[in-house]
Design an enzyme around this catalytic site. Structure first.
Site, PDB file in Angstrom:
ATOM      1  N   GLY A 289     -53.051 -90.796  33.437  1.00 44.51           N
ATOM      2  CA  GLY A 289     -51.751 -90.138  33.296  1.00 44.51           C
ATOM      3  C   GLY A 289     -50.873 -90.796  32.250  1.00 44.51           C
ATOM      4  CE  LYS A 369     -45.980 -86.998  35.139  1.00 39.72           C
ATOM      5  NZ  LYS A 369     -45.910 -88.054  34.136  1.00 39.72           N
ATOM      6  CB  SER A 408     -40.940 -95.178  43.177  1.00 35.71           C
ATOM      7  OG  SER A 408     -40.331 -94.198  43.994  1.00 35.71           O
ATOM      8  CE  LYS A 411     -37.609 -85.186  38.595  1.00 36.06           C
ATOM      9  NZ  LYS A 411     -37.452 -86.228  37.569  1.00 36.06           N
ATOM     10  CG  LEU A 451     -37.873 -90.467  25.714  1.00 33.15           C
ATOM     11  CD1 LEU A 451     -37.318 -91.352  24.625  1.00 33.15           C
ATOM     12  CD2 LEU A 451     -37.271 -89.086  25.642  1.00 33.15           C
ATOM     13  CB  SER A 453     -44.271 -88.375  30.530  1.00 33.99           C
ATOM     14  OG  SER A 453     -43.197 -87.549  30.917  1.00 33.99           O
ATOM     15  NE  ARG A 548     -37.959 -76.838  36.178  1.00 34.04           N
ATOM     16  CZ  ARG A 548     -38.655 -77.793  35.545  1.00 34.04           C
ATOM     17  NH1 ARG A 548     -39.815 -77.514  35.009  1.00 34.04           N
ATOM     18  NH2 ARG A 548     -38.181 -79.015  35.476  1.00 34.04           N
TER      19      ARG A 548
END
Length: 631
Positions: A289, A369, A408, A411, A451, A453, A548
């Site tokens: 990732g 995520k 973590s 959020k 930035l 990702s 969203r």
């Protein structure tokens, strides 16, 4: 001039050779005329004989010194030295020839001759270089640009562009008032206040930022002043890439969002970076990732014995493994990189891996995520983020792993969505396990957006601008914290080394960024204007699509006010509500049973019961549940 540009190399060399013979002759007769002040010297036969012997000697000297190998458009200081040596050699030859041929030569003639010859041979070459660089024939097809920064980087960039075929620098812009109106390499230096006029008068479409050694705050201040100009802004590579040879001065790039944020990364503490990695066996879950892969890159630099890549996606594992193998070979590190496929939802697989390779440090980056995706896939989100963390942490305990670090997110603070709630649950799991007696030290590191990702707004906005828009923003007032991936990875590693057990570390993300402002800046940096009701003739429109499912306007990093500063200026330690393992275990058993039965109402109720601060903004958004409800 056009003939000279298009002539073959042998023809150009022949012209240079003939010109030098003429220059030697002119310098010789000019020196004699200046010294003797009579035209009669032109009819003096011995002088013609002396010149006839001098010409081949001068020609041989020029050839040996490489004057005809130099390309005029690239002539530099080294060529000037060769020209000076050639003039000296030719002058000395004149003196010796006159002596051996027994021809009278006034003593001041060699001095005058050398001065004339230096001006003619050297001056002609540098004049040609200037004419070539500024020739309308050569530059008429080049794109006109302005260079911001007349320092060493700006001068090198100008020199490179003048010799290239793509851009033609018409002006320098610099904030140093001492050099305003000065001419550097034939280019005038102006102040920032002259930019608008220069862009309009010169039909410039691009501004090149030549400030590789300036700090981010300084660059951000400059960009804030010029971003609204009707030009695309490009920058040269950073000083580190230039010095290491990874990039060239004329490799122009889009201005990075890091420059817009004006955030200078703090120099990492090497002792903290090495503490859990150097000479240890390290495992990264979610190694393919955005954060996981950067963690792997940073970890490899600290020379672990083994680096275990644990990843569910075969393609992502293939990519990061290939990159790290190449990086290890280039650095000459004797580190074994072990690529392993697997899911964090399979505890037995993780425990077997940790025991087999004697893993000492685990960085748990594997997680779902993306807020809307998890909202639409609640059971899998809970399974992966909650139970995946539980199984990974328990496997680490049973395999006697020394340090377990959870990645973590902001959020997890007062979450309004399932993803944030599952990450807060993951934090609660580690806090509870840290209170149990074991050889494993647990800690977690919480931070905001990074930035570049996957799913980041920055690459999304870039793609939308390239396609002509519109740029989609969920809400005019939405704000987010941002940090570069390398800085986040370094801080995660350093924070993990600080933990004593159950620590919640929070990274200093700087000032939050308004996403709509970020979109406007990116449009301006691309040389375009925002299209709206005030400017209907603009280029790119910003379209607000609405929040969203589960999305918040403002993200936070702290649940309460109980926070202390650590020894690192960008890392804080938060002290927050936690559950005992006994209480949490009962909750997890019920949650596991609800997931098994796809009971979304029960899952929602249990997440609300947990001390996560979950305040959902929407109803259950799981797509399967909604489809069943409609059936």
């Amino acid at each position: 001039m056009n003939f000279l540009f298009q002539a073959s190399r042998p023809v150009k060399r022949a012209i240079s050779l003939f010109s030098d013979l003429m220059f030697v002759s002119i310098a010789f007769w000019a020196a004699m005329l200046v010294r003797l002040d009579t035209i009669a010297i032109l009819f003096h036969s011995p002088s013609w004989i002396l010149l006839a012997f001098l010409l081949p000697v001068a020609l041989i000297a020029n050839v040996k010194l490489g004057l005809y190998r130099a390309v005029l458009r690239y002539i530099n200081g080294k060529a000037a030295v060769s020209i000076a040596l050639s003039v000296c050699f030719t002058t000395v030859a004149l003196v010796f020839l006159s002596f051996f041929l027994n021809i009278d030569l006034p003593r001041t003639v060699p001095v005058i001759f050398s001065a004339f010859l230096l001006v003619l041979v050297g001056g002609s070459r540098f004049l040609m270089r200037t004419l070539i660089a500024s020739s309308p024939v050569k530059n008429k097809h080049k794109e006109k640009v302005i260079i911001y920064g007349a320092g060493s980087a700006g001068r090198q960039l100008a020199q490179s562009l003048l010799h290239g075929d793509e851009y033609y620098p018409v002006a320098f812009i610099d904030d140093d008032v001492r050099i305003h109106k000065r001419i550097i390499q034939g280019i005038t230096v102006y102040s920032r206040n002259d930019l608008s006029r220069l862009i309009e008068n010169s039909s410039v479409s691009r501004l090149l930022l030549a400030m590789p050694r300036e700090n981010k705050k300084r660059i951000a201040r400059v960009l804030s002043k010029i971003e609204a100009l009707p030009v695309e802004i490009l920058s040269i590579p950073g000083s580190a890439d230039l010095v290491s040879g990874k990039a060239k001065i004329d490799e122009l790039r889009e201005v990075s969002i890091e420059d817009l944020l004006g955030r200078d990364p703090v120099k990492p503490d090497q002792s903290l970076l090495k503490a859990n990695i150097c000479e240890k066996v390290v495992m990264v879950t979610g190694a393919g990732g955005s954060i996981g892969s950067e963690l792997c890159r940073q970890i490899l630099k600290q020379k672990p014995i083994k680096l275990i890549l644990f990843e569910l996606s075969e393609f992502a594992l293939y990519q990061i493994n290939g990159e790290l193998q190449k990086q290890a070979d280039e650095l000459g590190y004797d580190c074994q990189v072990v690529p392993l496929l697997g899911s964090v939802q399979r505890k037995n697989r993780m425990m077997t891996v940790m025991r087999t390779f004697n893993v000492q440090t685990v960085y748990h980056a594997a997680a779902y995520k993306h807020v809307p995706v998890v909202e639409h896939n609640v059971v899998e989100g809970v399974r992966n983020n909650v139970f995946g963390t539980l199984y990974a942490a328990e496997a680490a305990m049973e395999a006697n792993v020394e340090t377990f670090v959870l990645i973590s997110t902001d959020k997890a603070v007062r979450p309004t969505n399932v993803m944030g709630t599952t990450k807060r649950m993951a934090e609660l799991i580690l806090q509870a396990l840290a209170r149990k007696e074991s050889n494993t030290r647990y800690c977690m590191v919480r931070f905001g957006n990074v930035l570049g990702s996957s799913g980041s707004v920055v690459p999304l906005f870039r793609d939308q601008i390239k396609c002509g828009g519109p740029i989609t923003v969920t809400h005019p007032d939405i704000i987010r914290y941002f940090m570069t991936i390398p800085e986040a990875a370094q801080l995660v590693i350093q924070a993990g080394a600080m933990g004593t057990g159950g620590d919640v570390f929070v990274l200093d993300m700087g000032d939050p960024v308004k996403i709509s402002d970020l979109a406007v800046k990116m449009i301006h940096l691309s040389g375009m204007n925002v299209k709206d009701k005030h400017n209907p003739d603009g280029d790119i429109e910003i379209e607000y699509t609405g929040l969203r499912p589960g999305e918040k306007l403002f993200e936070e990093l702290l649940i309460g006010d109980d926070v202390t500063q650590t020894d690192h200026r960008r890392i804080m330690s938060a002290h927050e509500t936690m559950l005992t393992w006994e209480a949490l275990e009962k909750l997890l058993i019920r949650l596991d049973d609800a997931c098994h039965n796809f009971s979304h109402e029960t899952i929602r109720r249990l997440l609300l019961e947990a001390p996560t601060g979950f305040v959902p903004k929407d109803g259950i958004c799981d797509l399967v549940w909604q489809a069943k409800a409609k059936a």
